[in-house]
Design an enzyme around this catalytic site. Structure first.
Site, PDB file in Angstrom:
ATOM      1  N   LYS A 212      10.934  -4.935   0.389  1.00 62.10           N
ATOM      2  CA  LYS A 212      11.579  -3.677   0.783  1.00 62.10           C
ATOM      3  C   LYS A 212      10.924  -3.165   2.068  1.00 62.10           C
ATOM      4  CE  LYS A 212      11.027   0.606   0.519  1.00 62.10           C
ATOM      5  NZ  LYS A 212      11.668   0.984   1.774  1.00 62.10           N
ATOM      6  N   SER A 266       1.028   4.297   3.795  1.00 61.93           N
ATOM      7  CA  SER A 266       0.103   5.432   3.746  1.00 61.93           C
ATOM      8  C   SER A 266      -0.704   5.444   2.435  1.00 61.93           C
ATOM      9  CB  SER A 266       0.880   6.738   3.923  1.00 61.93           C
ATOM     10  OG  SER A 266       1.925   6.796   3.001  1.00 61.93           O
ATOM     11  N   THR A 267      -1.834   6.117   2.503  1.00 65.54           N
ATOM     12  CA  THR A 267      -2.771   6.137   1.378  1.00 65.54           C
ATOM     13  C   THR A 267      -2.169   6.818   0.153  1.00 65.54           C
ATOM     14  OG1 THR A 267      -4.606   6.096   2.916  1.00 65.54           O
ATOM     15  CG2 THR A 267      -5.092   6.943   0.721  1.00 65.54           C
ATOM     16  N   VAL A 269       0.946   7.105  -0.841  1.00 60.13           N
ATOM     17  CA  VAL A 269       1.930   6.248  -1.515  1.00 60.13           C
ATOM     18  C   VAL A 269       1.199   5.152  -2.300  1.00 60.13           C
ATOM     19  CG1 VAL A 269       3.787   4.563  -1.131  1.00 60.13           C
ATOM     20  CG2 VAL A 269       3.791   6.721   0.140  1.00 60.13           C
ATOM     21  N   GLU A 293      -3.179  -2.166   2.408  1.00 52.79           N
ATOM     22  CA  GLU A 293      -3.864  -1.688   3.613  1.00 52.79           C
ATOM     23  C   GLU A 293      -3.220  -0.365   3.965  1.00 52.79           C
ATOM     24  OE1 GLU A 293      -6.519  -3.069   4.444  1.00 52.79           O
ATOM     25  OE2 GLU A 293      -6.268  -4.879   3.255  1.00 52.79           O
ATOM     26  N   CYS A 327      -2.241   2.065  12.597  1.00 49.69           N
ATOM     27  CA  CYS A 327      -3.239   2.465  11.600  1.00 49.69           C
ATOM     28  C   CYS A 327      -4.621   2.496  12.228  1.00 49.69           C
ATOM     29  CB  CYS A 327      -3.198   1.500  10.433  1.00 49.69           C
ATOM     30  SG  CYS A 327      -3.279  -0.196  10.985  1.00 49.69           S
TER      31      CYS A 327
HETATM   32  P1  NAD Z   1       4.719   4.919   4.207  1.00 49.38           P
HETATM   33  O1  NAD Z   1       3.638   4.932   3.201  1.00 49.38           O
HETATM   34  O2  NAD Z   1       5.516   6.145   4.401  1.00 49.38           O
HETATM   35  O3  NAD Z   1       5.773   3.768   3.851  1.00 49.38           O
HETATM   36  C1  NAD Z   1       5.381   2.423   3.592  1.00 49.38           C
HETATM   37  C2  NAD Z   1       6.425   1.800   2.695  1.00 49.38           C
HETATM   38  O4  NAD Z   1       6.360   2.427   1.416  1.00 49.38           O
HETATM   39  C3  NAD Z   1       7.852   2.001   3.209  1.00 49.38           C
HETATM   40  O5  NAD Z   1       8.604   0.848   2.949  1.00 49.38           O
HETATM   41  C4  NAD Z   1       8.346   3.177   2.378  1.00 49.38           C
HETATM   42  O6  NAD Z   1       9.732   3.203   2.214  1.00 49.38           O
HETATM   43  C5  NAD Z   1       7.644   2.930   1.067  1.00 49.38           C
HETATM   44  N1  NAD Z   1       7.477   4.161   0.253  1.00 49.38           N
HETATM   45  C6  NAD Z   1       7.319   5.433   0.704  1.00 49.38           C
HETATM   46  N2  NAD Z   1       7.189   6.261  -0.342  1.00 49.38           N
HETATM   47  C7  NAD Z   1       7.247   5.498  -1.468  1.00 49.38           C
HETATM   48  C8  NAD Z   1       7.156   5.767  -2.853  1.00 49.38           C
HETATM   49  N3  NAD Z   1       6.987   7.010  -3.302  1.00 49.38           N
HETATM   50  N4  NAD Z   1       7.246   4.729  -3.720  1.00 49.38           N
HETATM   51  C9  NAD Z   1       7.404   3.461  -3.280  1.00 49.38           C
HETATM   52  N5  NAD Z   1       7.509   3.153  -1.951  1.00 49.38           N
HETATM   53  C10 NAD Z   1       7.418   4.153  -1.068  1.00 49.38           C
HETATM   54  O7  NAD Z   1       4.063   4.412   5.581  1.00 49.38           O
HETATM   55  P2  NAD Z   1       4.731   4.292   7.028  1.00 49.38           P
HETATM   56  O8  NAD Z   1       4.982   5.655   7.566  1.00 49.38           O
HETATM   57  O9  NAD Z   1       5.837   3.299   7.024  1.00 49.38           O
HETATM   58  O10 NAD Z   1       3.525   3.629   7.836  1.00 49.38           O
HETATM   59  C11 NAD Z   1       2.480   4.368   8.348  1.00 49.38           C
HETATM   60  C12 NAD Z   1       1.279   4.315   7.434  1.00 49.38           C
HETATM   61  O11 NAD Z   1       0.887   2.967   7.249  1.00 49.38           O
HETATM   62  C13 NAD Z   1       0.071   5.009   8.038  1.00 49.38           C
HETATM   63  O12 NAD Z   1      -0.614   5.715   7.025  1.00 49.38           O
HETATM   64  C14 NAD Z   1      -0.766   3.846   8.562  1.00 49.38           C
HETATM   65  O13 NAD Z   1      -2.137   4.143   8.696  1.00 49.38           O
HETATM   66  C15 NAD Z   1      -0.489   2.805   7.541  1.00 49.38           C
HETATM   67  N6  NAD Z   1      -0.742   1.463   8.073  1.00 49.38           N
HETATM   68  C16 NAD Z   1      -1.876   0.836   7.682  1.00 49.38           C
HETATM   69  C17 NAD Z   1      -2.163  -0.431   8.182  1.00 49.38           C
HETATM   70  C18 NAD Z   1      -3.421  -1.143   7.783  1.00 49.38           C
HETATM   71  O14 NAD Z   1      -3.529  -2.327   8.027  1.00 49.38           O
HETATM   72  N7  NAD Z   1      -4.381  -0.461   7.171  1.00 49.38           N
HETATM   73  C19 NAD Z   1      -1.281  -1.037   9.074  1.00 49.38           C
HETATM   74  C20 NAD Z   1      -0.112  -0.360   9.429  1.00 49.38           C
HETATM   75  C21 NAD Z   1       0.149   0.896   8.912  1.00 49.38           C
END
Ligand code: NAD
Length: 544
Positions: A212, A266-267, A269, A293, A327
């Protein structure tokens, strides 16, 4: 039938093309962008190798050009998640039994398609769909994704070579089985390469997956799927669904065959997902692998000996490339008072040369942030900093969503090292700077280490070797990726295995054997050639 111990091609990082004026790659990319801007795509989910269109169409607009319509994707619901799981489980036996070299060949071919005939398309889709400039799209969508596939295959063979000792009369070996069940890949918007890696890494190890993607990265996700299918991925091995995260989660985390999650995002989630898995743990056939991550509050720390040209460049590039939506992006900096007056004009001079606008204009460094929710959140923090006594916006801060979600690169100077923008992940083009007294260096290191719950990336600027040693030790647990005299972004597969600890994730290091090991369940086999035929020990014999 396997008839040899095959060597896989030795992976080399895909060279980054320059896109300089007049270069063949620039002409090709500009032509492809124009083509994608003139068509309206109609993107289906891919379940069991088939295109699934629901008629529930969601329009896609470039974040930097909201008036333009790129086309639509078909939104699914719970039933499609169920179908995707069923398709994965149906494909499982054949995929798991496929000799590894044939699995490998599919992903090596996919890498060559991405770095070859699909290079312009995957970059253009990333530029239009996620508002990345040509350089940022190139290092992500083309190069890093190809690297993930090539290095992933190499890691697989390194794991298969991890075998135990055998003593005389027996043979011991490890069989690297895929997990029992299916793996869920849940991917973020900000890196096309991460989106393409999370479902594929488990598949390289013989697993089947449900994928997804983020709703704001569906365009590039569809190109990845197109490439994988062209590379020969069998039906059902990776199933791409366009549903909301909670809808996918509700079906998947209740399924007995759920075997693992490969998440980046994100953390908050991730922590919710972990809780749900914990609550449901007795429903699963095995303990699911949880690999995530997540967020960061990445830092730059300078000591008084820092080279201020390099430091200034790291602050502006590390904070504002891809609008700070990495990130790893620097979002807080600690600069000693003695070099601040020299450092800031150098930052400002570079910031004034950064152009903001659509990525289709190759001279723009800053493009739009991903969506309205992100824009509004970031604007809120900037507006608040303008009002708060502890903070001052010393550069940028203008936000405009009339054409696209544009936020100027913004620098906040704060007197309070615990000011909210020093602690919270904002995920946008905003960096906050705290200027410390030179004689407070050690106290500032403690502050840095204890200010945020994250520990993803960090950078140290110093030209004093004793100081480098001291600070590196003091910040041992502050970052999973630590840089000395370089910006805290831009990890390269095979060179800087990437991931952070504390609130930043499980630190399984994407693109490395450490990550790939999570997608296999080892069966150890011992075969005895001449088995014992009686229970007794030699010491049971009486003394003579
Ligand atoms: P996000 O957490 O909003 O979404 C990530 C995925 O989770 C998406 O597919 C989203 O649809 C899904 N999601 C959101 N809410 C959900 C829920 N309640 N239940 C199940 N799935 C859910 O993150 P984003 O905005 O797409 O990405 C940015 C975040 O990702 C930032 O916090 C960034 O630091 C992190 N990130 C971390 C790394 C790393 O390697 N540590 C790399 C890239 C991004």
């Amino acid at each position: 039938m396997s008839t040899g111990f095959y060597n896989v091609p030795i992976p080399k990082n895909e060279p980054v093309k320059s896109y300089a004026p007049g270069s063949a790659e620039r002409i090709d990319l500009q032509k492809t962008i124009q083509e994608l801007r003139t068509i309206h795509v109609d993107l289906p989910m891919i379940i069991d190798g088939k295109e699934v269109r629901t008629g529930k169409k969601v329009e896609m607009h470039p974040p930097h050009d909201l008036a333009h319509n790129l086309g639509c994707y078909h939104q699914g619901d719970k039933t499609h998640v169920v179908q995707a799981i069923e398709a994965a489980l149906k494909a499982k036996a054949a995929w798991a039994n496929t000799p590894w070299q044939h699995r490998a060949a599919i992903f090596l071919k996919a890498a060559d398609l991405i770095s070859g005939p699909y290079r312009a398309k995957i970059n253009a889709a990333t530029m239009l769909g996620q508002s990345k400039n040509a350089y940022q799209a190139e290092i992500d969508a083309a190069c890093e994704l190809a690297d993930f596939y090539r290095f992933g295959v190499k890691c697989m063979t390194e794991i298969y070579a991890m075998q135990p000792e055998s003593t005389p009369g027996m043979w011991n070996y490890n069989e690297f089985r895929p997990l029992e069940g299916f793996v869920f890949a849940l991917t973020p918007f900000n890196f096309t390469s991460i989106a393409g890696n999370l479902p594929v890494a488990p598949a390289i190890m013989g697993n089947v997956t449900v994928w997804k993607p983020s709703k704001t990265a569906v365009y590039s996700a569809s190109v990845i799927m197109e490439v994988l299918i062209e590379a020969g991925l069998p039906a059902g091995v990776i199933n791409l669904v366009f549903v909301s995260g909670p809808v996918a989660g509700e079906v998947i985390f209740n399924h007995p065959d759920f075997a693992g999650i490969h998440f980046t995002g994100s953390t908050g989630v991730f922590q919710d997902i972990w809780k749900t898995i914990g609550t449901n743990i007795s429903r699963y056939k095995s303990y699911p692998r949880i690999v995530g991550e997540t967020g960061g509050k990445d830092f730059i720390f300078a000591d008084p000996s820092a080279d201020t040209d390099a430091l200034a460049t790291a602050i502006v590039r590390g904070s504002f490339e891809y609008q700070g939506q990495k990130c790893s992006a620097a979002s807080r900096a600690y600069i000693p008072k003695s070099i601040w007056n020299e450092t800031w004009p150098k930052c400002e001079a570079q910031l004034r040369r950064m152009k903001m606008g659509p990525p289709e204009d190759f001279t723009n460094f800053i493009n739009a942030v991903i969506d309205e929710a992100s824009f509004d959140k970031l604007k809120g923090f900037v507006d608040r900093a303008r009002k708060d006594d502890e903070a001052e916006v010393i550069y940028g801060g203008n936000c405009d969503k009339s054409v696209g979600y544009f936020i100027e690169p913004t620098v906040i100077l704060t007197k309070d090292p615990h000011y909210i923008t020093m602690q919270e992940e904002l995920f946008g083009p905003v960096v906050t700077i705290f200027v410390y007294e030179d004689n407070q260096l050690d106290q500032t290191l403690t502050l840095l280490d204890e200010t945020s719950p994250y520990a993803l990336t960090g950078a140290l600027f110093s030209q004093n070797r004793y100081s480098i040693d001291h600070i590196t030790k003091r910040l041992t647990n502050a970052a999973g990726n630590f840089y000395i005299n370089d910006k805290p972004t831009g990890a390269v597969v095979g060179q800087q295995p990437f991931g952070g600890a504390r609130g930043s994730g499980t630190n399984d290091k994407a693109g490395s054997v450490f990550n790939m090991l999570r997608w296999t369940s080892i069966r150890t086999i011992k075969e005895t050639f001449v088995p014992a035929r009686d229970f007794s020990y030699p010491n049971f014999l009486p003394d003579k």
